[in-house]
Design a protein around this motif. Structure first.
Motif, PDB file in Angstrom:
ATOM      1  N   TRP A 259       0.671  -1.216  -0.061  1.00 39.48           N
ATOM      2  CA  TRP A 259      -0.115   0.191   0.002  1.00 39.48           C
ATOM      3  C   TRP A 259       0.841   1.449  -0.065  1.00 39.48           C
ATOM      4  O   TRP A 259       0.523   2.362  -0.401  1.00 39.48           O
ATOM      5  CB  TRP A 259      -0.910   0.130   1.251  1.00 39.48           C
ATOM      6  CG  TRP A 259      -1.997  -1.137   1.178  1.00 39.48           C
ATOM      7  CD1 TRP A 259      -2.011  -2.306   1.509  1.00 39.48           C
ATOM      8  CD2 TRP A 259      -3.150  -1.076   0.187  1.00 39.48           C
ATOM      9  NE1 TRP A 259      -3.106  -3.217   1.326  1.00 39.48           N
ATOM     10  CE2 TRP A 259      -3.804  -2.280   0.378  1.00 39.48           C
ATOM     11  CE3 TRP A 259      -3.919   0.038  -0.464  1.00 39.48           C
ATOM     12  CZ2 TRP A 259      -5.143  -2.503  -0.204  1.00 39.48           C
ATOM     13  CZ3 TRP A 259      -5.121  -0.428  -0.926  1.00 39.48           C
ATOM     14  CH2 TRP A 259      -5.641  -1.610  -0.956  1.00 39.48           C
TER      15      TRP A 259
ATOM     16  N   HIS B 115       1.202  -7.641  -2.546  1.00 40.81           N
ATOM     17  CA  HIS B 115       0.563  -7.015  -3.751  1.00 40.81           C
ATOM     18  C   HIS B 115       1.605  -6.394  -4.438  1.00 40.81           C
ATOM     19  O   HIS B 115       1.517  -5.776  -5.703  1.00 40.81           O
ATOM     20  CB  HIS B 115      -0.342  -5.784  -3.288  1.00 40.81           C
ATOM     21  CG  HIS B 115      -1.433  -6.333  -2.350  1.00 40.81           C
ATOM     22  ND1 HIS B 115      -1.839  -7.477  -2.083  1.00 40.81           N
ATOM     23  CD2 HIS B 115      -2.089  -5.590  -1.412  1.00 40.81           C
ATOM     24  CE1 HIS B 115      -2.745  -7.611  -1.339  1.00 40.81           C
ATOM     25  NE2 HIS B 115      -3.235  -6.510  -0.796  1.00 40.81           N
TER      26      HIS B 115
ATOM     27  N   ASP C  88      -5.100 -13.362  -1.297  1.00 39.73           N
ATOM     28  CA  ASP C  88      -5.693 -12.058  -0.899  1.00 39.73           C
ATOM     29  C   ASP C  88      -5.435 -11.315  -2.324  1.00 39.73           C
ATOM     30  O   ASP C  88      -5.222 -11.829  -3.207  1.00 39.73           O
ATOM     31  CB  ASP C  88      -4.652 -11.549   0.055  1.00 39.73           C
ATOM     32  CG  ASP C  88      -5.110 -10.409   0.792  1.00 39.73           C
ATOM     33  OD1 ASP C  88      -4.153  -9.693   1.596  1.00 39.73           O
ATOM     34  OD2 ASP C  88      -6.206 -10.038   0.984  1.00 39.73           O
TER      35      ASP C  88
ATOM     36  N   GLU D 299     -11.561  -9.767   8.709  1.00 36.27           N
ATOM     37  CA  GLU D 299     -10.269  -8.962   9.022  1.00 36.27           C
ATOM     38  C   GLU D 299     -10.122  -8.139   9.833  1.00 36.27           C
ATOM     39  O   GLU D 299     -11.176  -7.139  10.011  1.00 36.27           O
ATOM     40  CB  GLU D 299      -9.588  -8.566   7.575  1.00 36.27           C
ATOM     41  CG  GLU D 299      -8.356  -7.836   7.583  1.00 36.27           C
ATOM     42  CD  GLU D 299      -7.747  -7.618   6.326  1.00 36.27           C
ATOM     43  OE1 GLU D 299      -8.096  -8.245   5.287  1.00 36.27           O
ATOM     44  OE2 GLU D 299      -7.396  -6.509   6.078  1.00 36.27           O
TER      45      GLU D 299
HETATM   46  O1  FHN Z   1      -4.161  -5.232   1.431  1.00 32.67           O
HETATM   47  C1  FHN Z   1      -3.945  -6.482   2.252  1.00 32.67           C
HETATM   48  C2  FHN Z   1      -3.351  -5.973   3.648  1.00 32.67           C
HETATM   49  O2  FHN Z   1      -2.023  -5.522   3.030  1.00 32.67           O
HETATM   50  C3  FHN Z   1      -2.986  -7.328   4.328  1.00 32.67           C
HETATM   51  O3  FHN Z   1      -2.273  -8.269   3.723  1.00 32.67           O
HETATM   52  C4  FHN Z   1      -4.371  -7.812   4.706  1.00 32.67           C
HETATM   53  C5  FHN Z   1      -4.281  -9.261   5.276  1.00 32.67           C
HETATM   54  O4  FHN Z   1      -5.488  -9.844   5.224  1.00 32.67           O
HETATM   55  N1  FHN Z   1      -5.354  -8.203   3.640  1.00 32.67           N
HETATM   56  C6  FHN Z   1      -5.540  -7.170   2.684  1.00 32.67           C
HETATM   57  C7  FHN Z   1      -6.308  -6.073   3.048  1.00 32.67           C
HETATM   58  O5  FHN Z   1      -7.731  -6.679   3.276  1.00 32.67           O
END
Ligand code: FHN
Length: 446
Positions: free
Chosen positions: A68, A115, A211, A267
């Motif tokens: 991010w 990501h 994810d 989450e």
């Molecule tokens: O964007 C990701 C975040 O960085 C992190 O990895 C979490 C963990 O579940 N998952 C995403 C946000 O929902």
């Protein structure tokens, strides 16, 4: 059941993951895509109840959020060049695996690729990986081996979205930047190729923790296809609901009619009481997923309450740490995890290999059960008088405080009345065991 009993299950699970078959197929939707196979067995994972989540990569050099902060706090070019300086010379996978064990954790989920596209193993499909850093060593190999040595089931987090890869259409959160010549079919082949590397070279893996599924380029069809593909490479691997598009935002539940993989993924919150579908809350120990200097860290009270309310809801807790650029987990975070492990050494029988209920969570606390015992996790006693809970059809033959101490339980059609003298109550969570005259699993939630 003490944690060591669960570990007796876990190493078998860890070793047996490669052999378990497939229990059968999920019911095919009439006129829809072919049924997808379901995993053989989630019991090792549900029994473990607590896992370690690890978000790590070259971004730890900047102390900003993984993925991010690329193109936000850290300019893209600078972010994508951090790997050239990534040399975590104090990394010792055995320390991480031992810490997970000392914390009472049964499995560990590592961000093999987040990501930002950086890979913590030497992938044959990209140079943007650990092999091209000054560190060079295969972090995934070392951690997978160290976990197995400690009886911790090794699992992989893998991001579907990849804001750096030229074939993935979007270049930043929400698609503010787009790649000039993307190709989603080619990118999906890359994604599958890397998953094959992970499953075939580092497996058997306990979980594939997907994810980054929420962005427009990924589809339900691609998700179901990816699930089948992973299951074809390792029939026993557990796959979360973020493989496809059914996850409903941070609540992590799966939308009706959507494909939800094997379990739901709330989450940064405790999931709702949901005994009919497995779930796991992923929550950070600090505030940021990746390491951040002086980040606020949760108290032991918060950690224990979170763990037991996950278990009481019939879910798991995946508690996240972000290792430093040195390769070490911050001492204060490691100390907190050991405190959790110490609490579980006394109270683990009320968490490990339990199911949620039969008493529904409330202001007072929550309950778990196993075999012929119901455990009450009393987090808040009534200001006056005893704790009064709904009636139980089974007879309570004994009541005690886990860890030592007297408890009194009386029953009637009107309810279950529980008394514990103040001197026998515990800080954070007074765990009571009610031994019944028969199996607790047959009791409906109330
Ligand atoms: O964007 C990701 C975040 O960085 C992190 O990895 C979490 C963990 O579940 N998952 C995403 C946000 O929902």
């Amino acid at each position: 059941m003490k944690r060591r009993d669960v570990l007796r299950i876990l190493p078998a699970a860890a070793g047996g993951l490669a052999v378990a078959g497939v229990a059968g197929a999920s019911p095919a939707r009439a006129g829809s895509r072919p049924a997808v196979p379901l995993p053989a067995d989630l019991s090792w994972w549900r029994d473990a109840r607590l896992g370690m989540f690890v978000h790590w990569g070259p971004v730890s050099l900047r102390g900003t959020e993984i993925g991010w902060s690329r193109g936000r706090e850290v300019p893209v070019e600078e972010y994508d060049a951090l790997y050239r300086r990534f040399d975590p010379s104090f990394f010792d996978a055995r320390d991480w695996a031992r810490l997970a064990k000392d914390a009472g954790m049964g499995y560990l989920v590592l961000t093999t690729k987040h990501h930002d596209g950086f890979c913590l193993w030497p992938s044959g499909l990209t140079d943007y990986d650990i092999a091209t850093t000054p560190f060079r060593r295969d972090v995934v190999r070392e951690l997978a081996d160290a976990c197995r040595d400690q009886g911790i089931v090794f699992c992989a987090y893998h991001s579907i979205c990849d804001w750096r890869h030229p074939d993935y259409p979007l270049g930043s959160p929400g698609g503010k930047t787009r790649k000039p010549a993307p190709d989603m079919d080619r990118y999906t082949a890359y994604l599958k190729g890397q998953l094959a590397e992970l499953l075939q070279s580092y497996g058997p893996l306990g979980i594939l923790w997907f994810d980054g599924e929420w962005e427009e380029p990924w589809t339900e069809e691609r998700g179901e296809d990816l699930y089948r593909y992973c299951r074809s490479l390792q029939p026993s691997v557990i796959v979360n609901n973020r493989v496809a598009k059914g996850r409903q935002d941070m609540a992590g539940t799966t939308a009706a009619g959507a494909f939800g993989g094997d379990y739901d993924t709330p989450e940064q919150r405790v999931g709702r009481f949901q005994p009919d579908r497995p779930w796991e809350s992923c929550i950070t120990l600090c505030e940021q997923w990746a390491w951040k200097p002086d980040d606020a860290m949760k108290t032991l009270d918060e950690c224990v309450r979170t763990l037991v309310t996950c278990a009481g809801g019939d879910g798991n807790l995946l508690l996240n740490v972000g290792p430093m650029p040195t390769g070490e987990i911050e001492a204060r975070q490691a100390d907190r995890l050991r405190e959790i492990g110490s609490w579980l050494k006394t109270h683990g029988e009320a968490v490990y290999a339990t199911r949620g209920g039969p008493f529904l969570p409330g202001e007072w606390g929550t309950s778990t059960h196993r075999e012929r015992s119901v455990y009450l996790h009393v987090l808040r006693w009534p200001a006056q008088g005893p704790l009064v809970l709904p009636a139980l059809e089974r007879r309570i033959v004994a009541a005690s405080v886990v860890g030592g101490g007297r408890a009194e339980a009386t029953q009637s059609a009107a309810g279950t009345v529980v008394r514990v003298a103040p001197e026998n109550r515990r800080p954070i969570d007074t765990v009571l065991r009610l031994d019944l005259d028969g199996p607790a699993g047959t009791l409906a939630p109330r």
